[in-house]
Design a protein around this motif. Sequence first.
Motif, PDB file in Angstrom:
ATOM      1  N   PHE A   7       0.833  -1.202   0.000  1.00 61.54           N
ATOM      2  CA  PHE A   7       0.000   0.000   0.000  1.00 61.54           C
ATOM      3  C   PHE A   7       0.873   1.260   0.000  1.00 61.54           C
ATOM      4  CE2 PHE A   7      -2.684   3.137   2.230  1.00 61.54           C
ATOM      5  CZ  PHE A   7      -3.702   3.213   1.289  1.00 61.54           C
ATOM      6  N   ALA A   8       1.952   1.253   0.780  1.00 54.74           N
ATOM      7  CA  ALA A   8       2.872   2.394   0.846  1.00 54.74           C
ATOM      8  C   ALA A   8       3.574   2.595  -0.498  1.00 54.74           C
ATOM      9  CB  ALA A   8       3.891   2.189   1.957  1.00 54.74           C
ATOM     10  N   VAL A   9       3.981   1.508  -1.167  1.00 48.83           N
ATOM     11  CA  VAL A   9       4.631   1.598  -2.471  1.00 48.83           C
ATOM     12  C   VAL A   9       3.654   2.184  -3.490  1.00 48.83           C
ATOM     13  CG1 VAL A   9       5.548   0.197  -4.364  1.00 48.83           C
ATOM     14  CG2 VAL A   9       6.308  -0.222  -2.034  1.00 48.83           C
ATOM     15  N   GLN A  10       2.404   1.764  -3.430  1.00 55.26           N
ATOM     16  CA  GLN A  10       1.396   2.268  -4.368  1.00 55.26           C
ATOM     17  C   GLN A  10       1.137   3.758  -4.150  1.00 55.26           C
ATOM     18  OE1 GLN A  10      -2.183  -0.044  -4.275  1.00 55.26           O
ATOM     19  NE2 GLN A  10      -2.161  -0.181  -6.499  1.00 55.26           N
ATOM     20  N   THR A  17       4.251  10.072  -9.711  1.00 57.66           N
ATOM     21  CA  THR A  17       3.689  10.343 -11.038  1.00 57.66           C
ATOM     22  C   THR A  17       2.928  11.656 -11.067  1.00 57.66           C
ATOM     23  OG1 THR A  17       1.754   8.997 -10.515  1.00 57.66           O
ATOM     24  CG2 THR A  17       3.542   7.945 -11.763  1.00 57.66           C
ATOM     25  N   SER A  18       2.232  11.979  -9.994  1.00 57.70           N
ATOM     26  CA  SER A  18       1.509  13.251  -9.983  1.00 57.70           C
ATOM     27  C   SER A  18       2.474  14.428  -9.931  1.00 57.70           C
ATOM     28  CB  SER A  18       0.527  13.306  -8.813  1.00 57.70           C
ATOM     29  OG  SER A  18       1.232  13.330  -7.582  1.00 57.70           O
TER      30      SER A  18
END
Length: 139
Positions: A7-10, A17-18
């Motif tokens: 979850f942290a990697v995602q 990317t943003s």
Amino acid sequence: MILIALFAVQILKTLVTSILFQKPSFMSDLDTQIPGAFDPFADASADDSGAGAKEYVHIRIQQRNGRKSLTTVQGLKKEFSYNKILKDLKKEFCCNGTVVQDPELGQVIQLQGDQRKNASTFLVQAGIVKKEHIKIHGF
């Protein structure tokens, strides 16, 4: 534990990317300030040549030597007092100038320096010429 790491990697991927693909705010200002295409020959092909053509006041700049330049104002109506207009222009913009008699163009006001925008706003505010009857030439 593995689920939290995934979850942290995602979350990190979405943040990166943003940040990488986000358009900076100063770039959006530049996009709106880019002028459109300019056609220098548009005036030459206009249909207002010939009978019934509008009388324009032409404000030009002439390069002298070095950084020196002259601003010329031509095409004012003959009923105006060129000397009084010149006196007000000189006083308003703290520059020197003169009225020159040209055999082809008639009387022309010459001002020292690049006074194109100043002279055009002055002529409009004084009510001598309408804004749409002024053409500013030069680099």
